[in-house]
Design a protein around this motif. Structure first.
Motif, PDB file in Angstrom:
ATOM      1  N   ASP A  42       8.948  27.382 -30.287  1.00 45.72           N
ATOM      2  CA  ASP A  42       8.976  28.706 -29.438  1.00 45.72           C
ATOM      3  C   ASP A  42       9.323  29.711 -30.330  1.00 45.72           C
ATOM      4  O   ASP A  42       9.996  30.580 -30.039  1.00 45.72           O
ATOM      5  N   ARG A 106      22.807  24.502 -19.241  1.00 47.62           N
ATOM      6  CA  ARG A 106      23.970  25.296 -19.062  1.00 47.62           C
ATOM      7  C   ARG A 106      24.819  24.562 -18.287  1.00 47.62           C
ATOM      8  O   ARG A 106      26.227  24.731 -18.321  1.00 47.62           O
ATOM      9  N   ARG A 139      14.192  22.979 -18.838  1.00 43.57           N
ATOM     10  CA  ARG A 139      14.310  23.826 -19.874  1.00 43.57           C
ATOM     11  C   ARG A 139      15.755  24.260 -20.245  1.00 43.57           C
ATOM     12  O   ARG A 139      15.999  25.229 -20.744  1.00 43.57           O
ATOM     13  N   GLN A 144      16.153  24.187 -26.350  1.00 45.92           N
ATOM     14  CA  GLN A 144      16.187  25.375 -26.724  1.00 45.92           C
ATOM     15  C   GLN A 144      16.759  25.291 -28.213  1.00 45.92           C
ATOM     16  O   GLN A 144      17.128  24.507 -28.588  1.00 45.92           O
ATOM     17  N   TYR A 160      23.870  30.216 -29.413  1.00 42.97           N
ATOM     18  CA  TYR A 160      22.774  30.335 -28.570  1.00 42.97           C
ATOM     19  C   TYR A 160      22.979  31.298 -27.257  1.00 42.97           C
ATOM     20  O   TYR A 160      24.110  31.400 -26.739  1.00 42.97           O
ATOM     21  N   SER A 162      21.995  32.320 -23.862  1.00 43.20           N
ATOM     22  CA  SER A 162      21.084  31.993 -22.676  1.00 43.20           C
ATOM     23  C   SER A 162      21.106  33.128 -21.755  1.00 43.20           C
ATOM     24  O   SER A 162      22.051  33.538 -21.345  1.00 43.20           O
ATOM     25  N   LYS A 163      19.962  33.907 -21.532  1.00 39.35           N
ATOM     26  CA  LYS A 163      19.774  34.893 -20.966  1.00 39.35           C
ATOM     27  C   LYS A 163      19.788  35.021 -19.485  1.00 39.35           C
ATOM     28  O   LYS A 163      19.704  33.903 -18.690  1.00 39.35           O
ATOM     29  N   ASP A 164      20.201  35.936 -19.046  1.00 39.15           N
ATOM     30  CA  ASP A 164      20.474  36.150 -17.538  1.00 39.15           C
ATOM     31  C   ASP A 164      19.182  35.508 -16.764  1.00 39.15           C
ATOM     32  O   ASP A 164      17.805  36.196 -17.025  1.00 39.15           O
ATOM     33  N   GLU A 166      18.017  32.665 -17.003  1.00 35.41           N
ATOM     34  CA  GLU A 166      17.127  31.362 -17.687  1.00 35.41           C
ATOM     35  C   GLU A 166      17.425  30.294 -16.823  1.00 35.41           C
ATOM     36  O   GLU A 166      18.716  29.785 -16.258  1.00 35.41           O
ATOM     37  N   GLU A 167      16.570  29.597 -16.392  1.00 37.51           N
ATOM     38  CA  GLU A 167      16.629  28.345 -15.605  1.00 37.51           C
ATOM     39  C   GLU A 167      17.173  28.727 -14.262  1.00 37.51           C
ATOM     40  O   GLU A 167      17.956  27.801 -13.557  1.00 37.51           O
ATOM     41  N   ASN A 172      24.067  36.674 -18.764  1.00 37.30           N
ATOM     42  CA  ASN A 172      23.996  36.498 -20.189  1.00 37.30           C
ATOM     43  C   ASN A 172      24.968  35.710 -20.985  1.00 37.30           C
ATOM     44  O   ASN A 172      26.074  36.172 -20.794  1.00 37.30           O
TER      45      ASN A 172
END
Length: 379
Positions: A42, A106, A139, A144, A160, A162-164, A166-167, A172
């Motif tokens: 990625d 998460r 995911r 990741q 890492y 993990s963006k707002d 994500e999944e 964030n």
């Protein structure tokens, strides 16, 4: 003159070979080739990181999924053995989705129907396991690429963002996983995270331990001890029912050392629902990191694994879904119950069970989870 030219050419070739060898990297003690872990996933660079202590113990980790790739520890005869399952290259980790060795997030374990409500807002997460959200979705963090920073020969830091969204998770989330290989043969893992929006966090390590160092053998003879008077039963979809049940008088009682395979196929509803052991135990240690919450021992090799945590629970998974379709390191086929996972955690589905220890993380707070895997030998 010709001799001089030949000599110079030979020196150039030798230097080139040395440079190539250095770039490729020497094989690790566990037999992994660093070059097989250097690629892009990625658009991010992956690599292999090696931790070693003064006793010769070696732990190999990749930043793809924050995965422990191999763990070399001595057995009762001093023979070094690799005691975790995994693959020989990043390509296999990408090609064959698995949780081998991963830093899960998460949210480790299951969230019922992928549904949760936080501060009055309803969220729908992916439903990737019997209708539930498992290990953060298809995911999750295990797929990741973390940013890797080796701080010393014995410490690796992975981060890492993990963006707002994500999944489906809000906020964030800035995460950090720090692996420290101590001189008493322990892998000390610390997870930390901060968010800009109220969310849930539940991280763990998903190493598949085979203390024989021989995945062609099952876990049936391993002696397991869990310091827990209770566990959380599951239904036929592996979802916790909300009950906290006593282990007393059941096949879930591991308060004294008991062979993993001694009762695993008994006619007990929880073993049928879990296809064996795949349950969360409610730990008596209550966050005391100085007390072992679980112990796994191989009578064959004498290798002992003690687990410590500040978390309230531990998920014990006995490799029930391994079915011989995956071929791991050194070409060994991974058959059913070739390992035991010991995943320290909040209880499953806590976002929907407010009476259980909370997994909520709010802005300004810091998530802190601590797990120690300490290896020793019983002769």
């Amino acid at each position: 003159m010709n001799r001089i030219m030949i000599l110079l050419a030979g020196l150039v070739l030798l230097a080139s070979a040395c440079t190539s060898s250095k770039q490729a990297g020497e094989a690790t003690a566990s037999g992994l080739n660093p070059a097989d872990f250097r690629t892009e996933v990625d658009g991010k660079q992956t690599d292999l990181f090696v931790l070693k202590n003064k006793n010769g113990m070696e732990v190999c980790i990749t930043n793809f999924g924050g995965r422990i790739l191999s763990v070399m520890v001595p057995d009762k005869d001093g023979v070094m053995r690799d005691v975790v399952l995994g693959f020989d290259s990043i390509q296999d980790y990408v090609k064959y989705p698995s949780d081998f060795g991963a830093s899960i997030g998460r949210y480790a374990n299951r969230i019922n129907q992928g549904k949760m409500t936080i501060e009055g807002v309803d969220y729908q997460l992916p439903q990737n396991n019997f209708g539930h959200c498992l290990h953060g979705g298809p995911r999750g963090f295990q797929y990741q690429v973390y940013d890797g920073h080796q701080l010393s020969d014995q410490v690796l830091e992975l981060t890492y963002l993990s963006k707002d969204g994500e999944e489906g998770f809000p906020g964030n989330l800035n995460c950090k996983v720090t692996f420290s290989l101590t001189d008493d043969n322990a892998i000390d893992i610390r997870y930390s995270a901060e968010t800009d929006r109220t969310t849930v966090v539940n991280m763990t390590n998903h190493s598949y331990f085979n203390l024989d160092g021989d995945p062609s053998k099952t876990n049936s003879d391993y002696l397991l001890t869990i310091d827990a008077d209770a566990y959380t039963p599951v239904d036929s979809t592996f979802m916790t029912t909300g009950e906290i049940a006593p282990v007393e008088g059941t096949d879930m009682d591991f308060r004294t050392p008991t062979a993993v395979g001694a009762r695993i196929d008994n006619d007990f509803i929880q073993l049928k629902n879990g296809l064996g052991y795949d349950h969360n135990w409610v730990l008596n240690t209550q966050g005391d990191i100085t007390r072992p919450c679980a112990t796994l021992e191989s009578p064959a090799t004498g290798i002992v694994l003690d687990v410590y945590t500040n978390e309230p629970g531990i998920q014990v998974y006995a490799g029930n879904f391994l079915d011989g379709t995956l071929t791991g390191k050194k070409g060994i086929v991974y058959n059913k119950r070739a390992s035991v996972c010991l995943e320290t955690q909040k209880f499953p589905d806590t976002p929907n069970k407010p009476e259980w220890p909370s997994a909520l993380l709010k802005p300004g707070e810091k998530y802190d989870s601590h797990c120690i895997y300490r290896f020793s030998v019983k002769k």
